[in-house]
Each structure stands twice: as C-alpha cells, then as structure tokens.
Design an enzyme around this catalytic site. Structure first.
Site, PDB file in Angstrom:
ATOM      1  N   GLY A 135       0.761  -1.506   0.079  1.00  0.00           N
ATOM      2  CA  GLY A 135      -0.075  -0.126  -0.080  1.00  0.00           C
ATOM      3  C   GLY A 135       1.168   1.375  -0.078  1.00  0.00           C
ATOM      4  O   GLY A 135       1.970   0.762  -0.524  1.00  0.00           O
ATOM      5  N   SER A 136       0.297   2.431   0.950  1.00  0.00           N
ATOM      6  CA  SER A 136       1.258   3.352   0.885  1.00  0.00           C
ATOM      7  C   SER A 136       2.276   3.407   1.266  1.00  0.00           C
ATOM      8  O   SER A 136       2.937   4.614   1.264  1.00  0.00           O
ATOM      9  CB  SER A 136       0.562   4.338   1.044  1.00  0.00           C
ATOM     10  OG  SER A 136      -0.672   4.757   0.532  1.00  0.00           O
TER      11      SER A 136
END
Length: 628
Positions: A319-320
């Site tokens: 993810g981020s």
C-alpha cells in the site's frame, strides 16, 4: 593252531587301526581345543566381555536459548513420568494400569497402547505410561505405590518455553524424531529424544543438541541390567544468545492483541532484530508434550493462521508505505524536484481507464512532502508514470523489496517486485501502463513481508544496506562463537534525497493534517516519523463508486483492507525501525500506526532506563538535515 594265530593277528591289526583312528581323532580334538583356548582366546574373551558389558548412549541436556540480556527463552525442566515394568506387576500389568487409572487420568485408548507396548518388549524393560506429570500427580502416585506393583516415578528432562506464545514463531519448538528426519546422529535413535522442528530450535538444532555420553552396564544373558560399571557424561548443547529483547518482545506480542497481525523492530545501526511477533500464536510447550488430534485440527483449520510466522512469511501489498520507494526513484532519476507541485483532482485518466485518489474530490496542488503527509495517490500515480516500472523495480530491490533479506531464520519468503521482464516470463503478457500506476501506490502485483518493510525503513533512514539478524552469539564448552557481520554497504543513494523522504515521513506523524498525526509520540525526545498504508484486498467496482464505497466495518472481515505502518525513532537521531501489518485491519492510521507508536515508545523508554546513549549524529548528517 595256525588258524588261532591268524585270528590273533587280524584282531591285533584291527585294534591297531581302531586305536590309530582314535588317536587321530583325539589329536584333532586336542588341536582344536588348543586353537580355541589358546590361539583364539583373545577374540573370545572380547566377545564374552561385549556380551557381558552393554554400552548405552546418554542424551545430553539441550542448550538454552536466551535473549540479549540473558533472560531465558527456552530451557530444560525436570520431566516426571510414571513407568511400568511388567515382571514386577505380579503377572498382572492390566491390573496395575487399572489401579493407576484411578490415580491419574489414563484413557482406554492409552491403556491399549501401553499394554501393546508391554507385550512387544521384554518383561524387564520399563514402559512409559505418562510424561510431564505435575507435582500433585507424582505425590498421589508415590502415596499409592503399595497398590501399584511394577510402577515407579522416573525423572528426565523436557523443553520448556517460559514466555509461552509470545516468542513461539521465532523460537520454534521441539518434537519427537519421525521417520522423515535424517538418522545421521545416534542420539536420534533414543526413545523420547526431541529435535528442533521450526524457528531457532531448528536453525541451531545440531549445536543445541550437544554430544551424547555413555553408560557401561553389566547385563545377564537376557539383557537385564545388573549394575552400572562406568559412566561418561556427554557435552551439553550450546547456549544460543539472540538479539531479541524479551521485555520488548512480550510487550509487542501483547500489543497486537486479538488482531491477525505481525510486527518487526530492528536496530538500524546493527540490523539486530529486537522484536518479531506474529499473531495469533501458539504454545510451543504443547508440541513438546504432544498435541491431541483436536488441538492440531484447531491450529491447522484456523483461518488466521496461527502456525505461520507472518513477520517473515506473510506477503502483503505494501500500500502507501511503498510511496517512499517511488518518490526516491523519481528524485534519483531527476524527473521531479521536492518543491514541484502536482495537482490532485481526485482522479487521473490513462487511456480509457480512470484511477482514483483515496480522497474523493482530491487534495489540490501537492509537493513531495505534502504528498507523503496526506498520502495523495494522484501525486504518486503521476511520478510513477514518469519513471516507469523498471526504475521503480530497481529502487525497490535496492531497499529490500522482492527478495529474501538474509535473516538467519528458516521460512522467510521473498515477496514480489514486478517488472516488465517478470510479467512477460511469468504471465506471458506485456506490461500495461495502468499497472505502473497502481504499483506506484503499492498495489497490483507488488508484495512484501513485514520484515522487508522494516528493512526498507532501516535502509531509507541509514542509507546503507541493512541486513537483519537474530543470532548474537553461540556459547559452547570450546568457547564463544560470534557470527561474522560485515559492515553494511552504502546504497549509493543521494543523502539529500533520503532527507527529503525523512521529512515527508515526519510530516505524516508530526504535522497537523498528517495521516498519522493522531498516533504521534508526544514526548519530544522520542519523536517518531513514519508512513501509513492501507492495502485493498478487493476491487471496488464503478457501480459501487457511483453509489457509495462501502466502509470497512460494513464488509466481512476477510474483505476489509489490510492496515500497515512503518516508522523510525527518534526522528532527530534514528535508532529503531519498525513495521506493523494488521490483516483486514481497515485503516493504517487507525489500526497500525498506534501499535508502532507504542512499540517504538517502549523501545526508547527501555533504552533510556538502561542508560544506553544513542549514537550521536555526525556534523555531516546535521548539515544534510539543514539543507534538506
């Protein structure tokens, strides 16, 4: 008269032949006796001694496993067991077992198994009925000894893990030898001998075993022991000292609570693993005593995977938390400057496809530090498109994503960092532009373990190729063995660019509006910097977006997003790097960031309580920080 003389001569000849034959036979017998009693005497003496003296192997005590401060993680304890010798049961082993069953619990299935074992062995050979007796059970058996002919209490050793579930995935467990295990050691043939099956117990099994001793006992023709003639003790197993901090490990495991989650904390300067927890866990003591069928089924059918060390074998879309990799690749390539702004309108079009930011309506104009702070997807879509998948791939591999980290623990998985060549070779299809965009926010094919994310963070902070390790030293009777650790190589990344990433991570946690501002460490001397991550495990359809995207708490557990957070502390003088993944935890800022905050705060407080000074930053580091 002549006829009588002839008869006499014939008799004399026959007597002489018969006497000669007897003499020959007697000579042969005497010769054979001489050969056996004189010539072969040494050989037969040896054979007789070997039949009289039996040499038996003695198991050595298994070596301890301790943490960095000497606190015991795996030790040996006395194992009280009750045994039965059939010849001493007055010919009624079944009766003794039935009476014993009134004192301690023995199932009918166990009784049948024990009686079968008694029949298979000689009557004077003891058979184990139950192991790991409690002191109360031992006392009850001893009190009832007059009514239990042939039974007695025997004392051995068993493996014990004082921390229970807290360190299970790191330490592993020991269990009985099976047919699949190599028989390269005579110790493996001993009844009840146990070997390491996973974790550190398996990694250092040969050294932890030690070497067996011998006992010379006098036996009779049936093999019954008369007396012990001589005993030579073996060498106990080596003591293995780990890099773990048992107190931090325990706190970390408890902080994960009931979540299916994993956590890793590293020392940035040395690569030492200070804590590594995976949840849910299991009790390694249960494997030593022997799992019931029901217990085993509960472990292997649990959908949250208690037997898997998620810290090294769980593979998740980062993810981020992956956005720092993309930003660093863009800075190194020179396609963007830290102050250059990219406008986020909430979506980005590529061909006929539309890619959305997590914030509906967008963030507006963002520079690099602000993009980290708000975790703007459009910003990272844009720079990912500019640099391309192969440059992202190369930077990710330099930072430890997509390959084993080199940790000295079995079971580590590689994760996955895709590239054009990888997709063509693996899937047989060309790489698509949209795949570059979603890789830019840590989705798509990219996968990482929590350990890799912690290593990535440590490398981003130090600028060096940090390699994690768990073994600090191994102490044997011959001395102390310290594994050779090479000095970490520089990554060759511009330190000014690394400082920009550090400032972006600092904005995430310490500037109002940052995605993890609420999870910040408020004590100034312990300040944390980090990055949130929320990884989707399902595809959100256009129809759902047109109506309303369902929130995580409206979805079944298995369809909720994974929550991630990576961080380091203290910000001004980094020492610790940490990563946490909470499976289907929803939001990285709400589920994972508070856990990392508490773990890093505890690590620093423990360090402060011990009075260990942090490594002071060099003047060059201070200069770089000001320029950044």
């Amino acid at each position: 008269m002549q006829r009588g003389s002839d008869r006499s001569k014939l008799f004399s000849r026959r007597a002489a032949v018969l006497g000669g034959g007897k003499l020959v036979l007697l000579s042969a017998l005497v010769g054979r006796m001489y050969y056996l009693q004189v010539v072969e005497a040494p050989r037969f003496k040896t054979m007789a001694e070997e039949n009289r003296i039996s040499i038996r192997l003695l198991p050595p005590p298994r070596g301890r496993i301790v943490d960095r401060f000497g606190e015991e993680l795996a030790v040996n304890e006395q194992n009280y067991r009750v045994i039965i010798t059939a010849e001493d049961t007055n010919g009624n082993p079944t009766g003794t077992l039935d009476t014993l069953g009134q004192v301690i619990e023995i199932s009918e299935k166990e009784k049948k198994k024990i009686l079968k074992e008694i029949k298979r062995k000689r009557s004077f050979v003891p058979v184990t009925v139950r192991e790991n007796l409690t002191w109360e059970e031992v006392a009850q058996i001893e009190v009832n000894t007059p009514d239990l002919p042939g039974s007695e209490i025997d004392v051995g050793q068993t493996r014990h893990y004082p921390k229970g579930t807290h360190s299970a995935h790191v330490l592993g467990y020991v269990a009985s030898v099976t047919e699949k295990d190599a028989k390269d050691d005579p110790l493996l043939e001993l009844p009840g001998f146990r070997i390491g099956k996973s974790g550190v117990e398996r990694l250092h099994d040969l050294k932890l075993r030690g070497s067996g001793g011998t006992s010379q006992v006098e036996v009779n023709a049936l093999g019954r022991v008369i007396q012990e003639v001589e005993r030579q003790e073996g060498q106990p197993g080596a003591e293995v000292t780990l890099t773990l901090d048992a107190g931090l490990q325990e706190m970390t495991a408890e902080r994960l609570g009931e979540d299916a989650a994993a956590s890793v904390v590293l020392d940035i300067h040395t690569g030492e693993v200070l804590s590594m927890a995976s949840n849910p866990s299991y009790d390694p003591n249960a494997f030593n005593r022997g799992l019931s069928h029901k217990e085993w089924q509960n472990l292997i059918t649990n959908p949250r995977g208690p037997l898997t060390n998620k810290a090294i074998a769980g593979q998740y879309a980062p993810g981020s938390t992956f956005k720092m990799v993309v930003a660093l690749a863009a800075l190194e390539k020179g396609v963007i400057t830290p102050s250059q702004r990219i406008t986020c309108e909430g979506h980005m079009d590529l061909g006929n496809a539309r890619f959305h930011c997590w914030k509906k309506g967008g963030h507006g104009p963002m520079n690099m530090i602000e993009a980290h702070m708000h975790s703007c997807d459009i910003y990272f879509y844009d720079i990912a498109k500019r640099i391309g998948i192969n440059r992202i791939h190369d930077m990710a591999r330099r930072l430890g994503i997509g390959d084993k980290t080199g940790l000295d623990l079995p079971g580590e998985r590689t994760g996955l960092m895709p590239s054009r060549d990888w997709k063509l070779a693996t899937i047989g299809a060309p790489w698509q532009g949209g795949e570059t965009l979603i890789t830019g926010i840590g989705q798509g094919y990219v996968l990482a373990t929590p350990l890799q994310l912690a290593v990535m963070t440590a490398r981003l902070v130090s600028g060096k190729k940090v390699v994690p390790h768990l073994t600090r030293k191994i102490s044997t009777s011959q001395g102390i063995e310290v594994p050779v650790r090479k000095e970490f190589e520089p990554l060759g990344i511009n330190p000014h660019h690394l400082k920009i990433i550090h400032k972006g991570m600092n904005a995430v946690t310490n500037i109002p509006g940052g995605t993890a501002f609420r999870a910040r460490i408020k004590e100034r001397e312990f300040t944390m910097a980090g990055k949130t991550g929320t990884a989707q495990v399902r595809r959100i359809s256009k129809a759902e977006r047109d109506v309303r995207v369902l929130k995580n708490n409206e979805l079944p557990w298995e369809l909720r997003d994974h929550a991630l957070f990576v961080g380091f502390a203290p910000y001004d003088n980094p020492r610790y790097a940490a990563a946490v993944v909470v499976e289907h935890g929803g939001s990285g800022s709400k589920a994972a960031a508070p856990i990392v905050r508490d773990i890093l705060l505890e690590a620093q407080r423990r360090e402060s309580a011990r009075g260990e000074p942090l490594v002071a930053p060099s003047p060059a580091d201070k200069k770089d920080d000001k320029e950044a």
